[in-house]
Write an enzyme that holds these catalytic residues in place. Structure first.
Site: not given
Length: 284
Positions: A254, A258, A267
């Site tokens: 990814r 998100h 993160y």
């Protein structure tokens, strides 16, 4: 023919790189390749435009799928028109590949009533937001069509995080026991929001979970549209021929957050994101 790289746990690839030559997929002609490319461009254009619309306040929170286009386009092109698609929110625009107007999908992200469609018009079920709850829906739908003597196959999309949910396990077991003609398509992009795949499972690869249900599994490079097409076509042919379900793990990374409500800089491995962007699926 797909190339399997043992060092990457049987990861299938067709498109080569500096060290590996390109392979070929039997049955694809030049027109098919152009159709696949157009689908990639369509999905990429929609995704990038949707992000702009969100920043303009014209749609609500949006889940990007940049660099996931190959797993969507490759798998849909392996289906017949009568086959059914059960998307998660990451595949919100997959209906575009079945002729759904972009305005319909954008209206869905606005929460407008015109964003709901009759699934039978496109053989595309409603977008599922709860994680994994549509896996039993797809398995049950496919089983029902099998009971009617039809040759319809269903494909259900979910992320790596969904494999930790009970609904996924129930749907997978149901499909395997009853021989439902369904493809369980896992988009393993390494992240369940901010939870990395290493915190999701002790399995070496998600495809290993298929053995627990007595179904075959295929692990494929999710940025290789030709390998995804070939793997999905194999799973669809098996399902249509009475062989039951197949678990397909499409491995990506990814490269965006998100969703528009998330900040992955706190993160994610930014160096790995940059490396993944250099190998993104449309460029390949």
């Amino acid at each position: 023919m797909a190339l399997v790289l043992p060092a990457e746990h049987g990861l299938r690839r067709v498109i080569g790189d500096e060290e590996t030559p390109d392979g070929e997929v039997e049955g694809l002609d030049e027109a098919d390749l152009l159709d696949l490319h157009r689908s990639l461009v369509l999905l990429r254009t929609y995704d990038e435009r949707s992000l702009v619309y969100h920043r303009q306040g014209r749609i609500g929170t949006y889940a990007m799928f940049w660099n996931h286009e190959a797993l969507q386009a490759g798998s849909v092109h392996a289906l017949d028109d009568e086959d059914w698609i059960f998307p998660s929110y990451r595949e919100s625009a997959i209906g575009l590949l079945r002729g759904m107007p972009a305005s319909t999908v954008l209206s869905w992200w606005r929460g407008h009533p015109s964003g709901w469609w009759n699934p039978a018009d496109y053989n595309v079920a409603s977008i599922c937001i709860p994680i994994g709850t549509h896996v039993p829906h797809a398995a049950g739908f496919a089983w029902g069509r099998k009971l009617k003597g039809e040759r319809t196959v269903a494909i259900v999309y979910f992320g790596d995080g969904a494999t930790s949910e009970g609904a996924f396990h129930e749907g997978a077991n149901f499909a395997a026991v009853l021989g439902a003609p369904v493809v369980l398509f896992c988009n393993n992009n390494q992240w369940a929001i901010s939870t990395p795949i290493t915190a999701q499972t002790r399995a070496e690869a998600l495809v290993d979970k298929a053995a627990g249900y007595g179904m075959p599994g295929i692990r494929v490079d999710g940025t290789d549209v030709l390998a995804v097409y070939e793997a999905t076509r194999e799973a669809v042919e098996r399902a249509r021929g009475g062989g039951g379900p197949t678990f397909v793990e499409a491995v990506t990374y990814r490269t965006a957050a998100h969703g528009t409500a998330d900040d992955n800089s706190s993160y994610a491995d930014l160096e790995r994101i940059e490396e993944a962007r250099k190998r993104e699926c449309l460029g390949r």
